[in-house]
Design a protein around this motif. Sequence first.
Motif, PDB file in Angstrom:
ATOM      1  N   THR A 168     -55.973  45.201  17.366  1.00  0.00           N
ATOM      2  CA  THR A 168     -55.494  46.558  18.246  1.00  0.00           C
ATOM      3  C   THR A 168     -55.193  46.449  19.616  1.00  0.00           C
ATOM      4  O   THR A 168     -53.993  46.578  19.948  1.00  0.00           O
ATOM      5  N   ALA A 169     -56.211  45.633  20.131  1.00  0.00           N
ATOM      6  CA  ALA A 169     -56.045  45.287  21.684  1.00  0.00           C
ATOM      7  C   ALA A 169     -54.705  44.568  21.837  1.00  0.00           C
ATOM      8  O   ALA A 169     -53.969  44.427  22.861  1.00  0.00           O
ATOM      9  N   ALA A 170     -54.730  43.188  21.113  1.00  0.00           N
ATOM     10  CA  ALA A 170     -53.633  42.681  21.138  1.00  0.00           C
ATOM     11  C   ALA A 170     -52.243  43.067  21.026  1.00  0.00           C
ATOM     12  O   ALA A 170     -51.367  42.924  21.903  1.00  0.00           O
ATOM     13  N   ARG A 171     -52.008  43.883  20.215  1.00  0.00           N
ATOM     14  CA  ARG A 171     -51.102  44.888  19.844  1.00  0.00           C
ATOM     15  C   ARG A 171     -50.527  45.519  20.823  1.00  0.00           C
ATOM     16  O   ARG A 171     -49.327  45.638  21.660  1.00  0.00           O
ATOM     17  N   VAL A 172     -51.687  46.286  21.491  1.00  0.00           N
ATOM     18  CA  VAL A 172     -51.255  47.302  22.461  1.00  0.00           C
ATOM     19  C   VAL A 172     -50.963  46.388  23.818  1.00  0.00           C
ATOM     20  O   VAL A 172     -49.849  46.608  24.668  1.00  0.00           O
ATOM     21  N   ALA A 173     -51.652  45.251  24.132  1.00  0.00           N
ATOM     22  CA  ALA A 173     -51.303  44.317  25.325  1.00  0.00           C
ATOM     23  C   ALA A 173     -49.753  43.923  25.176  1.00  0.00           C
ATOM     24  O   ALA A 173     -48.719  44.119  26.045  1.00  0.00           O
ATOM     25  N   LEU A 196     -61.134  50.410  17.777  1.00  0.00           N
ATOM     26  CA  LEU A 196     -60.621  51.293  16.628  1.00  0.00           C
ATOM     27  C   LEU A 196     -59.475  50.582  15.771  1.00  0.00           C
ATOM     28  O   LEU A 196     -58.716  49.697  16.322  1.00  0.00           O
ATOM     29  N   PRO A 197     -59.411  50.666  14.657  1.00  0.00           N
ATOM     30  CA  PRO A 197     -58.402  50.250  13.901  1.00  0.00           C
ATOM     31  C   PRO A 197     -57.145  50.915  14.358  1.00  0.00           C
ATOM     32  O   PRO A 197     -57.048  52.035  15.093  1.00  0.00           O
ATOM     33  N   PRO A 198     -55.853  50.363  14.318  1.00  0.00           N
ATOM     34  CA  PRO A 198     -54.513  50.954  14.756  1.00  0.00           C
ATOM     35  C   PRO A 198     -54.238  52.427  14.362  1.00  0.00           C
ATOM     36  O   PRO A 198     -53.943  53.198  15.310  1.00  0.00           O
ATOM     37  N   ASP A 199     -54.508  52.456  13.164  1.00  0.00           N
ATOM     38  CA  ASP A 199     -54.304  53.973  12.751  1.00  0.00           C
ATOM     39  C   ASP A 199     -55.080  55.148  13.261  1.00  0.00           C
ATOM     40  O   ASP A 199     -54.919  56.262  13.180  1.00  0.00           O
ATOM     41  N   GLY A 250     -60.651  58.002  22.686  1.00  0.00           N
ATOM     42  CA  GLY A 250     -59.916  57.169  21.527  1.00  0.00           C
ATOM     43  C   GLY A 250     -58.580  56.618  21.897  1.00  0.00           C
ATOM     44  O   GLY A 250     -57.919  56.453  21.225  1.00  0.00           O
ATOM     45  N   TYR A 251     -58.287  56.889  23.302  1.00  0.00           N
ATOM     46  CA  TYR A 251     -57.195  56.158  23.634  1.00  0.00           C
ATOM     47  C   TYR A 251     -57.193  54.915  24.416  1.00  0.00           C
ATOM     48  O   TYR A 251     -58.259  54.520  25.088  1.00  0.00           O
TER      49      TYR A 251
END
Length: 268
Positions: A168-173, A196-199, A250-251
Amino acid sequence: MTLRVLVTNDDGIAAPGLAELARAAVDRGLDVVVAAPREEASGSSAAMTAVEEDGQVVVHHQSLPELPGVPAFAVGGSPGFITLIALHGAFGPAPGLVLAGINRGANAGRAVLHSGTVGAAFTAAANGCRALAVSLDVLSAADATAGSGGAAVAAAALVRDADRHWATAARVALDLLPRLTAAPVENVLNVNVPDLPPDRLRGVRRGSLSAFGQVQMTVAEAGHGFVRTSLEEPGQAVQPGSDLALLAEGYASVTAIRAVTEVTDVDL
């Protein structure tokens, strides 16, 4: 021409967040090289420290099973030092972008000053290279240690690493790279992501720096020849809209920060 990216951290070459961040960068088609401390270097800020043998900095090729074909190096040095020598060609062509993380534990508030992960990003930006630091909010005050400024690995946290949502963190980055490349090079993006999971992630918001970090160090006891420290949660309430407040809601939080800058509004 494919963008060359250095992936580094302060948790060490074996940290799961490092491999996940590098994998995400490879999946986006980036030219990735990994170079990270051979041992944990949390709390090192932008220190220029290295281990030398016979006048040479210790560097070992590292095999990362999750990333076949990606060059990786375990370095006897701090994240800031590793970033600096990478920019001077120590690990092949100099990177045009530095991704630091994924840190185990949030790097939030003014405590980012002490983070080795953020220190690597600051070092890159100070030397004309765009950089982003990313952290996963996985630790509490009970999990942290004073020696790392509150973002070290607790034994219990190690057991749970496989269950963390590093992806999740990698995708946001990686999704923030267009914002990073459009910003002035001296700006660093500091990203904190809830575990948290992406969803279940509510979104990504711009967060202000909290006035304090996730934990604060205190002197628990001072005696003859020793000082014992402890970490505790700050007593103040988090400010609405701050990085810590967004994490609690949760953001993912992203904050544009800058390293050492001249102050011109002081009467000297």
